[in-house]
Design a protein around this motif. Structure first.
Motif, mmCIF file in Angstrom:
data_model
loop_
_atom_site.group_PDB
_atom_site.id
_atom_site.type_symbol
_atom_site.label_atom_id
_atom_site.label_comp_id
_atom_site.label_asym_id
_atom_site.label_seq_id
_atom_site.Cartn_x
_atom_site.Cartn_y
_atom_site.Cartn_z
ATOM 1 N N LEU A 241 0.849 -1.185 0.000
ATOM 2 C CA LEU A 241 0.000 0.000 0.000
ATOM 3 C C LEU A 241 0.886 1.237 0.000
ATOM 4 C CD1 LEU A 241 -2.805 1.330 0.289
ATOM 5 C CD2 LEU A 241 -2.536 1.167 2.749
ATOM 6 N N LYS B 221 0.544 8.510 0.329
ATOM 7 C CA LYS B 221 1.085 9.846 0.120
ATOM 8 C C LYS B 221 0.247 10.827 0.913
ATOM 9 C CE LYS B 221 2.490 9.680 -4.700
ATOM 10 N NZ LYS B 221 2.270 10.456 -5.929
ATOM 11 N N ASN C 167 6.405 12.579 -2.437
ATOM 12 C CA ASN C 167 6.249 13.155 -3.766
ATOM 13 C C ASN C 167 7.468 13.908 -4.267
ATOM 14 O OD1 ASN C 167 4.255 12.669 -5.432
ATOM 15 N ND2 ASN C 167 2.909 14.331 -4.783
ATOM 16 N N GLU C 168 8.646 13.634 -3.710
ATOM 17 C CA GLU C 168 9.802 14.361 -4.213
ATOM 18 C C GLU C 168 10.235 13.836 -5.567
ATOM 19 O OE1 GLU C 168 13.048 15.250 -1.807
ATOM 20 O OE2 GLU C 168 11.843 15.847 -0.103
ATOM 21 N N LYS C 169 9.978 12.561 -5.776
ATOM 22 C CA LYS C 169 10.264 12.014 -7.092
ATOM 23 C C LYS C 169 9.034 11.246 -7.538
ATOM 24 C CE LYS C 169 15.191 11.327 -6.618
ATOM 25 N NZ LYS C 169 15.315 11.317 -5.151
ATOM 26 N N GLU C 170 8.886 11.167 -8.842
ATOM 27 C CA GLU C 170 7.792 10.345 -9.322
ATOM 28 C C GLU C 170 8.211 8.894 -9.315
ATOM 29 O OE1 GLU C 170 5.243 10.878 -12.758
ATOM 30 O OE2 GLU C 170 5.733 13.003 -12.505
ATOM 31 N N LEU D 40 4.080 1.398 -9.519
ATOM 32 C CA LEU D 40 2.758 1.831 -9.068
ATOM 33 C C LEU D 40 1.704 0.775 -9.347
ATOM 34 C CD1 LEU D 40 2.783 5.556 -10.169
ATOM 35 C CD2 LEU D 40 3.017 4.636 -7.879
ATOM 36 N N PHE E 242 -3.000 2.444 -3.653
ATOM 37 C CA PHE E 242 -2.571 3.812 -3.385
ATOM 38 C C PHE E 242 -3.611 4.546 -2.554
ATOM 39 C CE2 PHE E 242 -2.863 8.282 -4.839
ATOM 40 C CZ PHE E 242 -1.678 8.730 -4.287
ATOM 41 N N HIS E 243 -3.130 5.301 -1.596
ATOM 42 C CA HIS E 243 -4.062 6.161 -0.863
ATOM 43 C C HIS E 243 -3.398 7.495 -0.566
ATOM 44 C CE1 HIS E 243 -7.535 7.189 1.556
ATOM 45 N NE2 HIS E 243 -6.702 7.702 2.432
ATOM 46 N N TYR E 244 -4.139 8.549 -0.808
ATOM 47 C CA TYR E 244 -3.644 9.894 -0.512
ATOM 48 C C TYR E 244 -4.336 10.376 0.750
ATOM 49 C CZ TYR E 244 -2.433 14.783 -1.175
ATOM 50 O OH TYR E 244 -1.944 16.056 -1.016
ATOM 51 N N ARG F 149 -5.763 12.853 2.877
ATOM 52 C CA ARG F 149 -6.198 14.227 2.742
ATOM 53 C C ARG F 149 -5.959 14.969 4.048
ATOM 54 N NH1 ARG F 149 -11.626 15.465 2.412
ATOM 55 N NH2 ARG F 149 -11.918 13.289 2.984
ATOM 56 N N THR G 249 -8.645 3.335 -4.476
ATOM 57 C CA THR G 249 -7.408 2.794 -3.909
ATOM 58 C C THR G 249 -6.705 1.873 -4.891
ATOM 59 O OG1 THR G 249 -8.363 2.871 -1.716
ATOM 60 C CG2 THR G 249 -6.474 1.447 -1.998
ATOM 61 N N VAL H 26 -6.301 4.055 -8.943
ATOM 62 C CA VAL H 26 -5.617 5.334 -9.139
ATOM 63 C C VAL H 26 -4.342 5.360 -8.316
ATOM 64 C CG1 VAL H 26 -5.887 7.816 -9.122
ATOM 65 C CG2 VAL H 26 -7.870 6.371 -9.384
ATOM 66 N N LYS H 27 -3.243 5.720 -8.939
ATOM 67 C CA LYS H 27 -1.965 5.649 -8.257
ATOM 68 C C LYS H 27 -1.321 7.004 -8.040
ATOM 69 C CE LYS H 27 -2.619 1.505 -7.840
ATOM 70 N NZ LYS H 27 -2.192 0.396 -8.619
ATOM 71 N N GLU I 283 -2.362 11.162 -6.786
ATOM 72 C CA GLU I 283 -3.458 12.043 -6.380
ATOM 73 C C GLU I 283 -3.813 13.064 -7.446
ATOM 74 O OE1 GLU I 283 -0.543 11.920 -5.078
ATOM 75 O OE2 GLU I 283 0.313 13.911 -4.756
ATOM 76 N N TYR J 272 -6.909 11.918 -9.061
ATOM 77 C CA TYR J 272 -8.139 11.746 -8.284
ATOM 78 C C TYR J 272 -9.293 12.521 -8.919
ATOM 79 C CZ TYR J 272 -6.290 9.340 -4.160
ATOM 80 O OH TYR J 272 -5.773 8.427 -3.292
ATOM 81 N N PHE K 167 -10.071 17.185 -5.236
ATOM 82 C CA PHE K 167 -8.688 17.120 -5.694
ATOM 83 C C PHE K 167 -8.490 17.917 -6.973
ATOM 84 C CE2 PHE K 167 -8.974 13.771 -2.721
ATOM 85 C CZ PHE K 167 -7.759 13.812 -2.093
ATOM 86 N N ARG L 185 10.275 24.544 -7.438
ATOM 87 C CA ARG L 185 10.675 23.244 -6.930
ATOM 88 C C ARG L 185 10.147 22.126 -7.848
ATOM 89 N NH1 ARG L 185 12.775 20.156 -3.599
ATOM 90 N NH2 ARG L 185 11.795 18.200 -3.083
ATOM 91 N N LEU M 49 12.193 19.407 -10.138
ATOM 92 C CA LEU M 49 12.005 17.955 -10.120
ATOM 93 C C LEU M 49 11.803 17.424 -11.524
ATOM 94 C CD1 LEU M 49 9.905 17.486 -6.929
ATOM 95 C CD2 LEU M 49 12.178 16.630 -7.407
ATOM 96 N N ARG N 234 14.818 14.966 -14.295
ATOM 97 C CA ARG N 234 14.737 13.800 -15.149
ATOM 98 C C ARG N 234 15.887 13.756 -16.157
ATOM 99 N NH1 ARG N 234 10.770 10.435 -15.520
ATOM 100 N NH2 ARG N 234 9.089 11.459 -14.462
#
Lengths: 289, 403
Positions: free
Chosen positions: A35, A38, A166-169, A175, A180-182, A184, B58, B61-62, B64, B67, B183, B195, B199, B203
């Motif tokens: 899991l 983020k 989230n500093e890097k994808e 994935l 995945f859970h964000y 809130r 969950t 979607v990977k 946010e 979303y 979202f 920033r 990022l 790449r």
């Protein structure tokens, strides 16, 4: 999986989980998928794993990732230096390479006789290739030790919880294997529950005033780092320690007073500066001409 | 039904793969949906749209950022389906409403209610109105009753006081979770910050060890010494640094003025991110000379041929500009608005592109407008479609294109 089909994560007395978060955790546990969590810093991502381990009564293995971390370190490391030293000292152990294979967190979690909870904390800190190196390990829950020609397979699929800031994808292939859970940012009602869990004896009035001030600060436009749950908890702790009366937090115009001890909420000087300027401007504007 | 949903998600740009779809089916097939203890305690239905929504999100979607797209597809696809789950509207905790209302009513009012046919009738009425209002408000993201326009006000109390859909009624709230689109602002084509740009630029980073081997490779030395059972074997390595070289061409003035902020952000991010960054300015299109300092753009110009000779082929070429101008400025000799150019801009552009085979054009204009500006189409053709919007998402694509 069936053995723990009846075990469910439902928050705990020290951690308030929303329904959707519990659902996400339970879905991941049921299917044995990692899991990925983020959310804003300070919303309790890392703590989640600890709470899951506690609630389900599972041992917890924490693997904290740094920018220098390698995926290999989570599996095992070959301690060449010890072996070198032992060879100089003529130790008999030196002949068996297995003596110098040090298992990493992933291996230890795999090897535990009970199903374990494995936390991979802040995976985004590591090199961009890091997640890719763990694909097979997390998918099949097994890996190969080249030095000893041994295949390590998980006795029971551990519950893997991964956090990211989230500093890097993260790569798509990675994935795809995760849920995945964000998390809130909590709304006022949830926040009240969270504070109640941490400060059970808190006076209602102080709580209401503190939350009011907190959300007002969060709404100040242009803040670099908005204060989050953990900052709020620290702040309340300070307020209690200093015995600040609730009246001190209140103001008629939300922006005309600086709340006491705001250093706990604002974490960089630009933000403090911006905040003070706003307060100053509003005071000046509010003064009768 | 779900396959259609899956297709819609993909069409909406949510990157869902078959593996994830199968995982969702697997969870559903397990029958006992992994429910939270909290819902179970409340004794509500074992399977609700709300739970399905969260579960699907969950699993499918990977990120946010997606979303919002997911919410939109979900709302569109499952509109009306919730009725099939029954428990939603019917199970508005009538008890709760009643209790709340009773607390706020005077005896007189209570008598009035009795005259109107009692609580149940009143509740029924309320429910009916709610349903009507839901239809009317479906397009927007508004709460039922919060607007204060509810006909329920006719009875003399403000629906705002009841707060339907805010505190007590979780089911009610759930129906609208995906309609709220909380979202919305996380979609990645909206916001740019240095920033984030950094990022995206990261790449491009290519760490390489170049030059003389002047550092002791401690790990390598120990490792190979140990592997050789103690025979000292020293390893040396060159210093490690980011080896990417970037040549940036920025359009300034004229129509670019409104994009100054985005360009500044990009520029400041790029400056700190790349060790080898060279930049030149141009106006609208590249011709025989460019400049490095905007204040002295008329006095100190660098001939483009000199630029062409100076930087080796491994530089990555990035143009930033809106490419919005008269098409003559590109294809016609003498088309430039500032001076007489002997050769058309397109010729210069071809030379640049031939010298640096890794090139992209970043365009701050929104992508959907590109079709309608002839000069943008021309430029895109020249660049063989390597034009990307100056958004995070576009930058990301551009950097991938440059690799």
């Amino acid at each position: 999986m069936s053995a723990d089909g009846n075990r469910r994560f439902g928050g705990s007395d020290s951690y308030v989980a929303t329904d959707e978060l519990m659902l996400a955790v339970n879905a991941a546990v049921t299917l044995g998928r990692p899991l990925l969590i983020k959310g804003e810093p300070g919303t309790g991502k890392t703590q989640l794993a600890q709470e899951v381990a506690r609630a389900l009564e599972r041992p917890l293995f924490e693997w904290h990732i740094k920018s220098t971390s390698k995926a290999q370190q989570g599996l095992y490391e070959y301690d060449a230096v010890s072996r070198l030293r032992d060879s100089q000292l003529g130790d008999q152990r030196v002949h068996d390479i297995a003596n110098y294979i040090v298992p990493g967190m992933l291996w230890r979690a795999f090897d535990h006789e009970q199903q374990a909870v494995l936390l991979i904390d802040e995976i985004d800190k590591a090199d961009i290739e890091f997640p890719n190196d763990l694909l097979r390990e997390l998918d099949r829950m097994e890996f190969y030790v080249y030095e000893t020609r041994q295949l390590v397979t998980a006795r029971q699929r551990p519950i893997v919880i991964i956090t990211s800031n989230n500093e890097k994808e993260l790569p798509d292939a990675f994935l795809r294997r995760c849920f995945f859970h964000y998390i809130r940012f909590p709304d006022t009602a949830t926040m009240e529950r969270i504070v109640a869990v941490h400060f059970p004896g808190l006076k209602r009035q102080l709580l209401a005033e503190a939350l009011g001030a907190f959300y007002r600060i969060r709404e100040v436009p242009g803040l670099k780092k908005k204060p989050s749950t953990s900052e709020l908890l620290d702040w309340i702790k300070l307020l209690l320690a200093e015995d600040i009366p609730p009246e001190a937090l209140r103001s008629d115009d939300p922006k005309t007073t600086v709340p006491p001890l705001y250093g706990a909420l604002l974490k960089n000087e630009q933000d403090v500066h911006l905040f003070e300027q706003l307060v100053f401007m509003h005071r000046r504007a509010g003064r009768p001409s | 039904m779900l396959i259609r949903f899956f297709e819609l998600l993909r069409a909406a740009g949510v990157p869902v793969s078959i593996t994830e779809f199968l995982a969702l089916l697997e969870v559903l097939e397990k029958g006992t949906l992994p429910f939270s203890a909290a819902t179970a305690e409340k004794g509500s239905v074992p399977f609700s749209v709300e739970a399905f929504y969260w579960l699907a999100r969950t699993v499918l979607v990977k990120d946010e950022r997606h979303y919002d797209r997911f919410d939109r597809v979900f709302a569109a696809h499952f509109k009306g389906v919730e009725q099939a789950f029954e428990a939603i509207v019917a199970d508005i905790p009538a008890e709760w409403l009643r209790k709340h209302l009773e607390g706020t009513l005077s005896d007189e009012e209570k008598a009035k209610i009795a005259a109107l046919g009692g609580w149940d009738k009143l509740m029924e009425e309320l429910r009916k109105r709610l349903a009507e209002q839901k239809g009317a408000h479906h397009g927007g993201n508004k709460w039922i009753g919060t607007g204060g326009t509810s006909p329920f006000g006719a009875y003399g109390y403000n629906p705002e006081g009841i707060r339907i859909g805010q505190d007590g009624s979780r089911n009610r709230r759930a129906v609208k979770v995906w309609d709220r689109r909380e979202f919305a602002n996380l979609d990645d084509s909206v916001e740019l910050g240095t920033r984030n740009i950094k990022l995206a630029l990261r790449r491009l980073r290519r760490f390489a060890r170049q030059g003389a081997a002047d550092q002791l490779d401690l790990d390598g030395t120990i490792d190979s010494t140990a592997r050789k059972a103690g025979l000292l074997d020293i390893h040396m390595v060159p210093e490690r640094h980011n080896a990417v070289k970037v040549l940036l061409f920025l359009d300034v003035g004229g129509s670019m003025d409104e994009h100054v902020r985005a360009c500044e952000e990009l520029f400041s991010a790029a400056r700190t991110e790349f060790k080898h960054l060279e930049y030149y300015y141009f106006h609208n299109f590249v011709y025989e000379s460019v400049w490095k300092d905007n204040a002295r753009r008329y006095s100190e110009r660098t001939p483009t041929t000199e630029v062409l000779r100076t930087y080796p082929h491994d530089y990555k070429l990035i143009f930033v500009g809106d490419a919005s101008m008269s098409p003559y400025e590109i294809v016609q000799a003498g088309g430039s608005i500032e001076h007489w150019n002997e050769e058309p801009g397109a010729a210069w552009m071809r030379r640049l592109l031939a010298t640096w085979p890794h090139h992209v054009w970043l365009n701050p204009e929104p992508e959907e407008r590109w079709e309608w500006t002839p000069s943008i189409r021309l430029t895109r053709e020249l660049l063989e479609d390597r034009m990307f919007p100056l958004t995070l998402e576009g930058l990301d694509r551009a950097m991938r294109g440059l690799q």
